[in-house]
Structures are given as structure tokens and as C-alpha cells.
Write an enzyme that holds these catalytic residues in place. Sequence first.
Site, short mmCIF file in Angstrom:
data_model
loop_
_atom_site.label_atom_id
_atom_site.label_comp_id
_atom_site.label_asym_id
_atom_site.label_seq_id
_atom_site.Cartn_x
_atom_site.Cartn_y
_atom_site.Cartn_z
N ASP A 9 4.92 -2.52 -9.45
CA ASP A 9 5.01 -3.37 -8.27
C ASP A 9 4.33 -2.60 -7.15
O ASP A 9 4.14 -1.38 -7.24
CB ASP A 9 6.49 -3.65 -7.96
CG ASP A 9 6.67 -4.48 -6.70
OD1 ASP A 9 5.97 -5.50 -6.56
OD2 ASP A 9 7.51 -4.10 -5.86
N ASP A 11 4.70 -3.20 -3.07
CA ASP A 11 5.53 -2.93 -1.89
C ASP A 11 6.90 -2.40 -2.31
O ASP A 11 7.61 -3.04 -3.08
CB ASP A 11 5.69 -4.21 -1.05
CG ASP A 11 4.35 -4.76 -0.58
OD1 ASP A 11 3.39 -3.97 -0.47
OD2 ASP A 11 4.27 -5.98 -0.33
#
Length: 185
Positions: A9, A11
Amino acid sequence: MTERLIILDRDGVINEDSDEYIKTLDEWIPIPGSLEAIGKLSSAGWEVVVATNQSGIGRGLYSVETMHAMHRRLIELIAPFGGQIAGVYYCPHTPDQKCDCRKPKDGMFREIAARYGRERLDGVPMVGDSLRDLQAGMPLGCQPYLVLTGKGAVTFLKGAHDGSELPPGTRVRVSLAAVAQELCS
């Protein structure tokens, strides 16, 4: 087909997260140790792919071009550490658009699997800081890693208090740097 694929991922795993969204290049700030971790993974033969929800695009908070500028910055910053990003997959949709690519749905993961000529991603590490990150990789057999950066500590603590469970076999690590250390040892 690479056997050493890892999906990250963005953020909260690679860069700082914000409830107000990461809308500008100035707001895109690497988490300490994340750039070195990507370099370590790349140098050890891991192919690093990013899968990220970016509903700020669909909400009109920033443009696709701004997001691409953030990814160019990431690529520039990891280069001195030997880091490489093999691909960035993103969902620009808002939750009410009901797409199949927004995590926790598995559309981005199916696209990644297809790119690598696979039907499944059995055992491929998926590193995220939210339950939806981890859930997205489960139908294809990913190995979930929850990091405690970004929203990860809240995700972990919430699960302990409200009875929601992390996916079976989830490995909890303090940061992406800790995941890289484990996978490269």
C-alpha cells in the site's frame, strides 16, 4: 514470472498518511526507513509493486498528474538505495462509485496477478496499514502484513477492542523496514 513479488500500500506504509488526503507533492513525505526498505527489497531480488486507493482523484482534491508526480518523487528517492518500483496500480474512484478495484475489493490484485501471468498470488506478501488493504489480497492468497505506521496501530488496536479480526495469518510488524528486514534475512 518472478517468484519474489511484494505488494505495498502507499499512504501509511511508504509515506505519511492524512485523513485530509495527500493532495500535493509537498504533503507526500516518506516514512522514516521506508525508502531504504524498498531499496533493500529490490536489492534482494524482490519485485516491488504498489496498490493504492486514491479516491482524492475522484473527489476532485488532486489530479492524476499530481499523483504521478508523487510516484516520480518516490522513484527518484529510492534510486540511491537501489530501490525500484515495478508498477503502481491505483483506484481513483470514490466508495459510492462501486468499482471493483477499490480495496477491500480485489480488482487491483487480479490485475497484478494477470500482469505476472498468474491466476493467484499465493504467498505474495501484501503490506498495508488498514484492514481493507489486507482484505483485498486475501481472495488471491496473499500473505498479509499489517504495519503499525499510518493507520496501522489504530487498525490493530481497534481489532483487539471491537472483536473484528485481522485476516488469518496476518503478520504484524512495526514498519515496512521491519518487513524488509524479515523478508531479506
